[in-house]
Design a protein around this motif. Structure first.
Motif, PDB file in Angstrom:
ATOM      1  N   SER A  14      29.444 -25.343 -30.906  1.00  0.00           N
ATOM      2  CA  SER A  14      29.962 -24.055 -31.389  1.00  0.00           C
ATOM      3  C   SER A  14      30.933 -24.269 -32.551  1.00  0.00           C
ATOM      4  CB  SER A  14      30.670 -23.303 -30.255  1.00  0.00           C
ATOM      5  OG  SER A  14      29.752 -22.994 -29.244  1.00  0.00           O
ATOM      6  N   TYR A  15      31.714 -25.347 -32.464  1.00  0.00           N
ATOM      7  CA  TYR A  15      32.693 -25.585 -33.537  1.00  0.00           C
ATOM      8  C   TYR A  15      31.970 -25.961 -34.842  1.00  0.00           C
ATOM      9  CZ  TYR A  15      37.217 -26.779 -35.575  1.00  0.00           C
ATOM     10  OH  TYR A  15      38.343 -26.809 -36.362  1.00  0.00           O
ATOM     11  N   SER A  17      28.952 -25.037 -35.617  1.00  0.00           N
ATOM     12  CA  SER A  17      28.294 -23.793 -36.059  1.00  0.00           C
ATOM     13  C   SER A  17      29.294 -22.899 -36.781  1.00  0.00           C
ATOM     14  CB  SER A  17      27.727 -23.020 -34.857  1.00  0.00           C
ATOM     15  OG  SER A  17      26.789 -23.801 -34.168  1.00  0.00           O
ATOM     16  N   HIS A  18      30.491 -22.803 -36.231  1.00  0.00           N
ATOM     17  CA  HIS A  18      31.536 -21.971 -36.858  1.00  0.00           C
ATOM     18  C   HIS A  18      31.859 -22.474 -38.266  1.00  0.00           C
ATOM     19  CE1 HIS A  18      35.491 -20.372 -37.778  1.00  0.00           C
ATOM     20  NE2 HIS A  18      36.023 -21.593 -37.667  1.00  0.00           N
ATOM     21  N   LEU A  19      32.114 -23.780 -38.387  1.00  0.00           N
ATOM     22  CA  LEU A  19      32.550 -24.314 -39.688  1.00  0.00           C
ATOM     23  C   LEU A  19      31.445 -24.180 -40.744  1.00  0.00           C
ATOM     24  CD1 LEU A  19      34.415 -27.527 -38.444  1.00  0.00           C
ATOM     25  CD2 LEU A  19      35.443 -25.409 -39.264  1.00  0.00           C
ATOM     26  N   LEU A  20      30.211 -24.385 -40.327  1.00  0.00           N
ATOM     27  CA  LEU A  20      29.103 -24.277 -41.277  1.00  0.00           C
ATOM     28  C   LEU A  20      28.869 -22.817 -41.699  1.00  0.00           C
ATOM     29  CD1 LEU A  20      26.824 -26.857 -39.520  1.00  0.00           C
ATOM     30  CD2 LEU A  20      27.339 -26.911 -41.964  1.00  0.00           C
ATOM     31  N   SER A  21      28.901 -21.896 -40.727  1.00  0.00           N
ATOM     32  CA  SER A  21      28.656 -20.485 -41.047  1.00  0.00           C
ATOM     33  C   SER A  21      29.770 -19.935 -41.919  1.00  0.00           C
ATOM     34  CB  SER A  21      28.590 -19.633 -39.768  1.00  0.00           C
ATOM     35  OG  SER A  21      27.721 -20.214 -38.865  1.00  0.00           O
ATOM     36  N   LYS A  22      30.989 -20.350 -41.584  1.00  0.00           N
ATOM     37  CA  LYS A  22      32.151 -19.893 -42.362  1.00  0.00           C
ATOM     38  C   LYS A  22      32.009 -20.289 -43.833  1.00  0.00           C
ATOM     39  CE  LYS A  22      36.171 -21.882 -42.067  1.00  0.00           C
ATOM     40  NZ  LYS A  22      37.429 -22.482 -41.734  1.00  0.00           N
ATOM     41  N   SER A  23      31.324 -21.398 -44.071  1.00  0.00           N
ATOM     42  CA  SER A  23      31.131 -21.855 -45.455  1.00  0.00           C
ATOM     43  C   SER A  23      29.888 -21.259 -46.094  1.00  0.00           C
ATOM     44  CB  SER A  23      31.037 -23.384 -45.491  1.00  0.00           C
ATOM     45  OG  SER A  23      32.236 -23.938 -45.044  1.00  0.00           O
ATOM     46  N   GLY A  24      29.259 -20.311 -45.394  1.00  0.00           N
ATOM     47  CA  GLY A  24      28.161 -19.565 -46.003  1.00  0.00           C
ATOM     48  C   GLY A  24      26.771 -20.137 -45.761  1.00  0.00           C
ATOM     49  N   PHE A  25      26.619 -21.097 -44.869  1.00  0.00           N
ATOM     50  CA  PHE A  25      25.302 -21.682 -44.610  1.00  0.00           C
ATOM     51  C   PHE A  25      24.631 -20.981 -43.418  1.00  0.00           C
ATOM     52  CE2 PHE A  25      27.699 -24.755 -46.980  1.00  0.00           C
ATOM     53  CZ  PHE A  25      26.783 -25.156 -47.938  1.00  0.00           C
ATOM     54  N   SER A  26      23.289 -20.957 -43.436  1.00  0.00           N
ATOM     55  CA  SER A  26      22.575 -20.294 -42.338  1.00  0.00           C
ATOM     56  C   SER A  26      22.457 -21.266 -41.153  1.00  0.00           C
ATOM     57  CB  SER A  26      21.194 -19.830 -42.795  1.00  0.00           C
ATOM     58  OG  SER A  26      20.453 -20.926 -43.310  1.00  0.00           O
ATOM     59  N   MET A  99      33.809 -17.403 -31.951  1.00  0.00           N
ATOM     60  CA  MET A  99      34.300 -17.706 -33.298  1.00  0.00           C
ATOM     61  C   MET A  99      33.105 -18.034 -34.213  1.00  0.00           C
ATOM     62  SD  MET A  99      37.474 -20.306 -33.856  1.00  0.00           S
ATOM     63  CE  MET A  99      36.650 -21.867 -34.015  1.00  0.00           C
ATOM     64  N   ALA A 100      32.150 -18.803 -33.670  1.00  0.00           N
ATOM     65  CA  ALA A 100      30.959 -19.169 -34.461  1.00  0.00           C
ATOM     66  C   ALA A 100      30.151 -17.917 -34.816  1.00  0.00           C
ATOM     67  CB  ALA A 100      30.096 -20.161 -33.669  1.00  0.00           C
ATOM     68  N   GLY A 104      29.198 -15.870 -38.484  1.00  0.00           N
ATOM     69  CA  GLY A 104      27.837 -15.613 -38.973  1.00  0.00           C
ATOM     70  C   GLY A 104      26.751 -16.456 -38.333  1.00  0.00           C
ATOM     71  N   ALA A 105      27.114 -17.324 -37.378  1.00  0.00           N
ATOM     72  CA  ALA A 105      26.074 -18.141 -36.734  1.00  0.00           C
ATOM     73  C   ALA A 105      25.177 -17.266 -35.860  1.00  0.00           C
ATOM     74  CB  ALA A 105      26.719 -19.236 -35.890  1.00  0.00           C
ATOM     75  N   ASP A 106      23.893 -17.626 -35.804  1.00  0.00           N
ATOM     76  CA  ASP A 106      22.935 -16.891 -34.982  1.00  0.00           C
ATOM     77  C   ASP A 106      22.771 -17.664 -33.671  1.00  0.00           C
ATOM     78  OD1 ASP A 106      20.866 -15.434 -33.958  1.00  0.00           O
ATOM     79  OD2 ASP A 106      19.346 -16.190 -35.361  1.00  0.00           O
ATOM     80  N   LEU A 107      23.430 -17.196 -32.609  1.00  0.00           N
ATOM     81  CA  LEU A 107      23.358 -17.886 -31.312  1.00  0.00           C
ATOM     82  C   LEU A 107      22.217 -17.321 -30.491  1.00  0.00           C
ATOM     83  CD1 LEU A 107      24.596 -19.730 -28.988  1.00  0.00           C
ATOM     84  CD2 LEU A 107      25.794 -17.651 -28.272  1.00  0.00           C
TER      85      LEU A 107
END
Ligand SMILES: Cc1cc2nc3c(=O)[nH]c(=O)nc-3n(C[C@H](O)[C@H](O)[C@H](O)COP(=O)(O)OP(=O)(O)OC[C@H]3O[C@@H](n4cnc5c(N)ncnc54)[C@H](O)[C@@H]3O)c2cc1C
Length: 378
Positions: A14-15, A17-26, A99-100, A104-107
């Motif tokens: 989850s962490y 996923s959060h950091l990657l989504s926060k930076s705009g990645f799918s 948070m993820a 913007g992460a798709d869980l």
């Protein structure tokens, strides 16, 4: 084509996923269970560093002390000014996952990854969501799927070399001292690791982890120290205490328990898992921006996490091998040394659950005879 598929929605997955989504990645985050955070297999003891990474309302108690029991009846008590947190692991995992999702992460829950294939264009993941077979493709896959990682099995073919088994209960027994955890050393309570209690209000988590024999046998002995018929929940599991040799491959990275990035002296893996997840996110972002997902490029992930916590894990791994293979008589010798007031105050000053090597070095310098006891284990 997605940027990243993260397998597993524990703290590491989850962490990341959060950091990657926060930076705009799918990011597609796949979790096999129907509910993030369940089943709980954890004591939930973490440093404040973990709570500085995640805003979480899962804190149930703060402890400042630890009482360590040695074979033969001796015990030492150490006390820190800095608090260690006992948390509700279920709600902590949900907080990291929330948070993820907010980033913007798709869980997808109830979505079990059953196959992972690498081809010339990227990664192809087959998963079963609510019983239905589905496919997804990404440039990079992050295996955050725990000790029995499917990603590791399919793309890495290696298992962490050292694994301990743990057995833990929630007991409806309120510890008088709510400010201290207890640690039990010696052959009565474990083979190659230790037993513990963690106070969390009206409930106490009582557990044992063991390297060479079944934890349940030792647990029954530890539990007999406490009032009977109080168990309201049983959990446990396996804890890797050494990491795989290579934590990256073409288009793939392993983090947390999947890689065995866990503190070898305590079996604590939440902090180290999240640290590895942050380095995995950084290396993945650089890889996606450079459009180079090769093993050569992703090798920087291993450089990042090792330069951060690699030395600590390596030193702790060596100490773990010596300390926990000691006979009871040797542990009694260690007790004689550690129980000196000057050594207790050193532990109070330097002890850190995430970085225990500091206290190990200071102890060895101040008490050179410890080296002999560790090496000879007697
Ligand atoms: C009894 C016990 C007590 C512990 N106490 C502590 C403690 O006090 N402090 C501490 O720091 N650590 C503790 N640990 C260790 C800690 O629980 C782990 O290190 C931590 O959970 C690692 O997080 P992770 O996200 O890497 O893996 P996990 O938390 O294991 O998460 C992996 C996730 O991946 C999912 N998954 C697995 N396979 C698939 C698949 N094929 N498809 C989709 N999803 C999948 C799982 O369902 C799970 O949600 C303890 C462990 C045990 C067993």
């Amino acid at each position: 084509m997605l940027d990243v598929i993260v397998v597993g929605a524990g703290p590491s997955g989850s962490y990341a996923s959060h950091l990657l989504s926060k930076s705009g990645f799918s990011v597609l985050n796949l979790e096999e269970h129907k509910e993030v955070g369940k089943p709980v297999e954890c004591t939930g003891l973490v440093s404040q560093r973990v709570f500085s990474m995640v805003k979480s309302g899962s804190r149930v108690n703060d402890v400042t002390g630890a009482t360590v029991y040695f074979p033969g009846g001796g015990s030492i008590h150490v006390e820190k000014t800095e608090k260690t947190i006992v948390m509700d692991r279920d709600s902590f995992d949900k907080d990291v996952s929330a948070m993820a999702i907010s980033s913007g992460a798709d869980l997808k829950i109830n979505a079990r990854v059953i196959a992972v294939k690498k081809d010339s264009k990227g990664i192809d993941v087959t998963y079963r969501e609510n019983g239905e077979r589905k496919n997804a493709r990404s440039h990079i896959i992050i295996g955050a799927d725990g000790i029995n990682s499917r990603v590791r099995k399919e793309l890495f073919q290696e298992r962490p070399g050292r694994i301990v088994s743990a057995y833990q209960v929630d007991s409806a027994h309120r510890m008088e001292d709510q400010d201290s955890v207890e640690v039990y050393l010696g052959s009565e309570y474990s083979s190659g690791f230790f037993g513990w209690t963690a106070p969390s209000g009206n409930i106490t988590r009582i557990g044992v982890a063991s390297y060479r024999s079944a934890a349940i046998k030792h647990f029954l002995r530890l539990n007999s120290r406490f009032p009977p018929n109080k168990i309201i929940g049983i959990n446990g599991g396996s804890i890797p205490i050494s990491h795989v040799k290579r934590t990256y491959s073409d288009n793939a990275i392993l983090v947390g328990d999947a890689a065995g990035i866990v503190k070898p002296l305590s079996g604590g893996g939440i902090y180290t898992g999240m640290v590895s997840a942050s380095h995995a996110a950084r290396a993945s972002i650089e890889s996606l921006e450079s459009e180079d997902h090769s093993s050569r490029f992703l090798s920087r992930y291993e450089k990042y996490w090792k330069s951060d916590i690699g030395m600590e894990l390596a030193i702790d791994g060596i100490v773990q091998r010596y300390l926990f293979s000691m006979r009871d008589s040797a542990l009694r010798n260690i007790y004689d040394i550690l129980s000196k007031p000057s050594n207790i105050s050193l532990i109070n000053r330097l002890g850190d659950i995430d970085y225990p090597s500091r206290i190990v070095f200071a102890m060895l310098i101040r008490n050179p005879s410890l080296v002999g006891h560790l090496l000879l284990r007697r």
